[in-house]
Enzyme design. Structure first.
Site, PDB file in Angstrom:
ATOM      1  N   LYS A   1       0.844  -1.210   0.000  1.00 14.87           N
ATOM      2  CA  LYS A   1       0.000   0.000   0.000  1.00 14.87           C
ATOM      3  C   LYS A   1       0.878   1.259   0.000  1.00 14.87           C
ATOM      4  O   LYS A   1       2.111   1.170   0.190  1.00 14.87           O
ATOM      5  CB  LYS A   1      -0.903  -0.025   1.234  1.00 14.87           C
TER       6      LYS A   1
ATOM      7  N   ARG B   1     -10.061  -0.086  15.775  1.00 17.82           N
ATOM      8  CA  ARG B   1     -10.283   0.813  14.643  1.00 17.82           C
ATOM      9  C   ARG B   1     -11.414   0.236  13.799  1.00 17.82           C
ATOM     10  O   ARG B   1     -12.483   0.820  13.688  1.00 17.82           O
ATOM     11  CB  ARG B   1      -9.017   0.943  13.775  1.00 17.82           C
TER      12      ARG B   1
ATOM     13  N   TYR C   1      16.350  29.875   7.933  1.00 17.56           N
ATOM     14  CA  TYR C   1      15.154  30.487   8.518  1.00 17.56           C
ATOM     15  C   TYR C   1      15.209  30.499  10.038  1.00 17.56           C
ATOM     16  O   TYR C   1      15.604  29.509  10.661  1.00 17.56           O
ATOM     17  CB  TYR C   1      13.901  29.716   8.096  1.00 17.56           C
TER      18      TYR C   1
ATOM     19  N   MET D   1      12.244  24.193   2.089  1.00 11.80           N
ATOM     20  CA  MET D   1      11.459  23.381   1.163  1.00 11.80           C
ATOM     21  C   MET D   1      12.344  22.639   0.159  1.00 11.80           C
ATOM     22  O   MET D   1      12.105  21.476  -0.143  1.00 11.80           O
ATOM     23  CB  MET D   1      10.456  24.262   0.409  1.00 11.80           C
TER      24      MET D   1
HETATM   25  C1  LIG Z   1      -0.289  -1.643   6.833  1.00 14.87           C
HETATM   26  C2  LIG Z   1      -0.857  -2.916   7.302  1.00 14.87           C
HETATM   27  C3  LIG Z   1      -0.042  -4.034   7.499  1.00 14.87           C
HETATM   28  C4  LIG Z   1       1.462  -3.986   7.404  1.00 14.87           C
HETATM   29  O1  LIG Z   1       1.956  -3.381   8.581  1.00 14.87           O
HETATM   30  P1  LIG Z   1       3.545  -3.221   8.849  1.00 14.87           P
HETATM   31  O2  LIG Z   1       3.638  -2.700  10.221  1.00 14.87           O
HETATM   32  O3  LIG Z   1       4.014  -2.232   7.824  1.00 14.87           O
HETATM   33  O4  LIG Z   1       4.132  -4.548   8.645  1.00 14.87           O
HETATM   34  C5  LIG Z   1      -0.647  -5.232   7.835  1.00 14.87           C
HETATM   35  N1  LIG Z   1      -1.993  -5.306   7.995  1.00 14.87           N
HETATM   36  C6  LIG Z   1      -2.800  -4.240   7.841  1.00 14.87           C
HETATM   37  C7  LIG Z   1      -4.255  -4.379   8.064  1.00 14.87           C
HETATM   38  C8  LIG Z   1      -2.263  -3.011   7.509  1.00 14.87           C
HETATM   39  O5  LIG Z   1      -3.073  -1.964   7.379  1.00 14.87           O
END
Ligand SMILES: *Cc1c(COP(=O)(O)O)cnc(C)c1O
Length: 361
Positions: A35, A131, A256, A304
């Site tokens: 992802k 969640r 800055y 930046m």
């Molecule tokens: C992102 C995610 C993972 C992977 O988590 P890591 O800590 O990056 O290994 C696994 N399961 C779900 C549901 C996630 O959202």
């Protein structure tokens, strides 16, 4: 030509890290989590490098899955948050995506308009992350409902750990045991619980499928062990060059807010990277960088498009010298610790302005 700021991606490191994950859980199978654009590494290249290694990919949303299909990835793809609109159900069938159904709304959408082609789904059980997911006490009912929907096959059950990154936590074991208890009633369902961190918690069940993300990219999932200690290799090197140098007299400031002042005569270098590239603005003076085989540090605020470094300890430093912001020599986790965040945020935050250059196949 052009600006020499880039993220060099080592695809063989990615494959090595996948093998580390697989070897940690010899009795389970590993689905690669790609992802957020492959945690900032480029989803198409990452999936291409892992396609010969993994039997499944997992992404957060349908748009990411579509990119995998456009890139010719043929493995099943798990949608970790399921679908968001009823219209997505047809796309899931068409693209062979396996949504993780986490809510009554999603399940109702599916049962009121069943897919007209076969669809494999997973159900998310909330074992304590709080969640997403169905409560364990509703599991039997939800499983029965899912199984009653025509064209739908229930592949298995998913949960997610809240504290697996902390070696001493006992909450993960509780979450593990809740899922294991449900699994004993449904031995035919496949079970998936482990994120990267859980691969390093031998006391937890690996179950049938693990879901590593961050460890594939060579950053640590643990709060108290480095990636190197875990046998992981960094997949990304964030690199730029020195674009200017200046000798600062004692008392002169840089950048800055004039937040940093030279105590003694200091050779300063300007590096062609800033928060517009995803280098964290919160990284304070003293955050490590690597130049000419030497560790040195940032000085002053990150801008930046550039940042300043102390070249005093660097032999022969000059304009054009390459700089590693993180990668082989400076672990991304170390920069993250300075900036008050985690490697995940830095890797996924590298912006589109930074070209990804791929090494290895
Ligand atoms: C992102 C995610 C993972 C992977 O988590 P890591 O800590 O990056 O290994 C696994 N399961 C779900 C549901 C996630 O959202």
């Amino acid at each position: 030509m052009g600006r020499e700021t880039r993220a060099r991606i080592d695809l063989t490191a990615l494959q090595h890290n996948f093998t580390v994950a697989a070897e940690r859980v010899p009795n389970a199978r590993v689905m690669a989590v790609v992802k957020a654009d492959g945690y900032g590494h480029g989803i198409e290249a990452v999936a291409g490098a892992l396609a010969g290694h993994t039997e499944r990919f997992a992404v957060a949303c349908i748009e990411e899955a579509q990119r995998l299909r456009k890139a010719g990835i043929s493995q099943p793809v798990v949608l970790l948050q399921g679908f968001h609109q009823a219209g997505d159900i047809a796309s899931c069938c068409e693209l062979q995506l396996e949504p993780v159904i986490h809510s009554g709304q999603q399940l109702n959408a599916l049962s009121s308009t069943p897919p007209d082609q076969p669809l494999r789904i997973w159900l998310k059980i909330n074992t304590g992350m709080n969640r997403l997911g169905f409560s364990p006490s509703a599991a039997d009912q939800v499983i029965a409902l899912a199984r009653s929907i025509s064209n739908v096959t229930l592949a298995g059950l998913v949960t997610h750990y809240a504290c697996a990154d902390d070696r001493n936590d006992d909450f993960s074991q509780q979450q593990n045991d809740v899922l294991a208890a449900i699994s004993r009633r449904y031995p035919e369902l496949e079970i998936s619980a482990a994120n990267s961190a859980a691969h390093f918690r031998d006391e937890l069940d690996a179950f049938d499928w693990t879901r590593p993300g961050i460890m594939l990219y060579g950053a640590t999932p643990m709060t108290s062990q480095s990636a190197r200690e875990l046998g992981l290799k960094p997949a990304m090197s964030l690199e730029s060059v020195i674009t200017a140098t200046r000798m600062l007299a004692p008392g002169e400031s840089v950048g800055y807010g004039a937040s940093w002042r030279a105590e003694s005569e200091t050779l300063m270098g300007i590096v062609c990277i800033g928060y517009g590239d995803g280098y964290p603005r919160h990284a304070p003076s003293g955050t490590p960088v690597w130049i000419n085989g030497q560790r040195t540090a940032t000085i002053g605020r990150v801008s930046m498009d550039m940042l300043a470094v102390d070249l005093t300890p660097v032999a022969d430093a000059k304009v054009g010298d390459p700089v590693e912001l993180w990668g082989q020599h400076i672990p991304v986790d170390e920069v993250a610790a300075h900036a008050g965040t985690i490697g995940y945020e830095l890797l996924t935050g590298v912006t589109a302005r930074v070209p990804r250059i791929y090494n290895g196949v």
